[in-house]
Write an enzyme that holds these catalytic residues in place. Structure first.
Site, PDB file in Angstrom:
ATOM      1  N   LYS A  21     -64.245 -13.338  44.221  1.00 18.69           N
ATOM      2  CA  LYS A  21     -64.535 -13.075  45.841  1.00 18.69           C
ATOM      3  C   LYS A  21     -63.241 -12.593  45.881  1.00 18.69           C
ATOM      4  O   LYS A  21     -63.023 -11.154  46.847  1.00 18.69           O
ATOM      5  CB  LYS A  21     -65.619 -13.336  46.546  1.00 18.69           C
ATOM      6  CG  LYS A  21     -66.758 -13.711  46.015  1.00 18.69           C
ATOM      7  CD  LYS A  21     -67.832 -14.205  46.559  1.00 18.69           C
ATOM      8  CE  LYS A  21     -67.581 -16.069  47.033  1.00 18.69           C
ATOM      9  NZ  LYS A  21     -67.504 -16.183  46.115  1.00 18.69           N
ATOM     10  N   ARG A  96     -73.077 -18.207  53.907  1.00 18.60           N
ATOM     11  CA  ARG A  96     -73.754 -18.896  52.674  1.00 18.60           C
ATOM     12  C   ARG A  96     -74.933 -19.326  52.584  1.00 18.60           C
ATOM     13  O   ARG A  96     -75.489 -20.060  51.792  1.00 18.60           O
ATOM     14  CB  ARG A  96     -72.857 -19.951  52.026  1.00 18.60           C
ATOM     15  CG  ARG A  96     -71.558 -20.023  51.533  1.00 18.60           C
ATOM     16  CD  ARG A  96     -71.214 -20.359  50.161  1.00 18.60           C
ATOM     17  NE  ARG A  96     -70.285 -21.044  49.916  1.00 18.60           N
ATOM     18  CZ  ARG A  96     -69.075 -20.856  49.867  1.00 18.60           C
ATOM     19  NH1 ARG A  96     -67.834 -19.992  50.187  1.00 18.60           N
ATOM     20  NH2 ARG A  96     -67.835 -21.609  49.128  1.00 18.60           N
ATOM     21  N   ARG A 135     -57.915 -21.733  37.247  1.00 24.71           N
ATOM     22  CA  ARG A 135     -57.467 -20.626  39.166  1.00 24.71           C
ATOM     23  C   ARG A 135     -55.760 -21.195  39.508  1.00 24.71           C
ATOM     24  O   ARG A 135     -56.624 -23.172  39.665  1.00 24.71           O
ATOM     25  CB  ARG A 135     -58.544 -21.046  40.119  1.00 24.71           C
ATOM     26  CG  ARG A 135     -58.108 -20.383  41.687  1.00 24.71           C
ATOM     27  CD  ARG A 135     -59.363 -20.038  42.269  1.00 24.71           C
ATOM     28  NE  ARG A 135     -60.376 -21.200  42.966  1.00 24.71           N
ATOM     29  CZ  ARG A 135     -61.478 -20.385  43.250  1.00 24.71           C
ATOM     30  NH1 ARG A 135     -61.747 -19.283  43.715  1.00 24.71           N
ATOM     31  NH2 ARG A 135     -62.152 -21.112  43.689  1.00 24.71           N
ATOM     32  N   ARG A 168     -56.820 -25.714  43.764  1.00 25.97           N
ATOM     33  CA  ARG A 168     -57.523 -26.497  44.629  1.00 25.97           C
ATOM     34  C   ARG A 168     -58.790 -28.023  44.486  1.00 25.97           C
ATOM     35  O   ARG A 168     -58.915 -28.297  43.398  1.00 25.97           O
ATOM     36  CB  ARG A 168     -59.056 -25.652  44.340  1.00 25.97           C
ATOM     37  CG  ARG A 168     -58.420 -24.482  45.471  1.00 25.97           C
ATOM     38  CD  ARG A 168     -59.378 -23.145  46.127  1.00 25.97           C
ATOM     39  NE  ARG A 168     -60.832 -23.513  46.151  1.00 25.97           N
ATOM     40  CZ  ARG A 168     -61.617 -23.136  46.704  1.00 25.97           C
ATOM     41  NH1 ARG A 168     -61.236 -22.238  47.311  1.00 25.97           N
ATOM     42  NH2 ARG A 168     -62.899 -23.556  46.516  1.00 25.97           N
ATOM     43  N   ARG A 179     -70.572 -27.741  42.816  1.00 31.42           N
ATOM     44  CA  ARG A 179     -71.154 -26.315  43.953  1.00 31.42           C
ATOM     45  C   ARG A 179     -71.353 -25.191  43.352  1.00 31.42           C
ATOM     46  O   ARG A 179     -72.239 -24.426  44.093  1.00 31.42           O
ATOM     47  CB  ARG A 179     -69.223 -25.642  44.140  1.00 31.42           C
ATOM     48  CG  ARG A 179     -68.096 -26.563  45.100  1.00 31.42           C
ATOM     49  CD  ARG A 179     -66.693 -26.281  44.542  1.00 31.42           C
ATOM     50  NE  ARG A 179     -66.016 -24.974  45.114  1.00 31.42           N
ATOM     51  CZ  ARG A 179     -65.820 -24.214  44.335  1.00 31.42           C
ATOM     52  NH1 ARG A 179     -65.102 -24.482  43.200  1.00 31.42           N
ATOM     53  NH2 ARG A 179     -65.229 -22.593  44.932  1.00 31.42           N
TER      54      ARG A 179
END
Ligand code: AMP
Length: 226
Positions: A21, A96, A135, A168, A179
């Site tokens: 996203k 969310r 990532r 992150r 998550r």
């Protein structure tokens, strides 16, 4: 009051963490000439600056849980009335939860905006985990890389500006599990929420980033016009 009439319907990019996203919101926002609003980026920015909001959010984020609806909605309400949002905007990571989506509907109606169009990024669980663990983000410009699928030309450095690439804090394996479970419990119901309103487009998010951007722009071209 917005000085300019909206050019496009507000867009909501929906999908599990790691579905792409953020990468796509940045690319599509640039092409459509509207801002990308990432609530996760806003919280990380507050946390880095050590604001009260940042301190509150940091602990919650490190556990992989969601920040309270009241805090997030207030932050988004302030953001979407800024002048740069007048032509439209892309929401990335918000709403969310169903209550957040309902409150967004009210906010948009109050400011005379059209309802949102949501894009649902569909991707397998295995790929999500690979994307999240791989990532890396540039500390200077926020560009997103992946050590498996989209490595930088020089290891650990951004292709654009040479900024350091960092992982992150919440992309560690134990937080990732929480998550993804928060996503399934709290965010997945939004797919039905928008589908029932006839405001949902599905995309196959397994495609390579550039190909996915191309498909998204094609898909959105007709759909976003007011
Ligand atoms: P993201 O960058 O979108 O993955 O967001 C990182 C973290 O910020 C999430 O795991 C949440 O703790 C928090 N967060 C971001 N957006 C929201 C939201 N709309 N509602 C609640 N928490 C959020």
């Amino acid at each position: 009051m917005t000085a300019t009439a909206p050019r496009i319907r507000p867009l909501v990019f929906l999908g599990a963490p790691g579905a792409g996203k953020g990468t796509q919101a940045r690319a599509v926002a640039e092409r459509l000439g509207v801002p990308q609003i990432s609530t996760g980026d806003m919280f990380r920015d507050h946390a880095a600056r050590g604001t009260d909001l940042g301190k509150q959010a940091k602990a919650v984020m490190e556990r992989g849980e969601l920040v309270s609806d009241d805090i997030v909605v207030a932050m988004v309400a302030d953001r979407i009335v800024q002048p740069d949002c007048a032509p439209g905007f892309i929401l990335d990571g918000f709403p969310r939860t169903v209550p957040q989506a309902e409150r967004l509907e009210t906010l948009l109606a109050q400011t005379g905006r059209p309802g949102v169009l949501a894009v649902n990024f569909r991707i397998s669980y295995t790929n999500l985990v690979r994307r999240l663990t791989g990532r890396r983000t540039c500390v200077l410009c926020g560009e997103i890389y992946n050590i498996h699928f989209r490595p930088p030309k020089v290891e650990g450095r951004c292709d654009r500006d040479g900024g350091e690439l960092k992982q992150r804090a919440d992309d560690r394996e134990e937080v990732i599990r929480e998550r993804l479970s928060a996503y399934e419990r709290q965010t997945q119901p939004l797919v039905d929420f928008y589908r029932e309103r006839g405001a949902l487009l599905d995309v196959d998010a397994e495609a390579a980033p550039e190909e996915l951007t191309r498909r998204l722009l094609e898909l959105l071209e007709a759909a976003v016009a007011r």
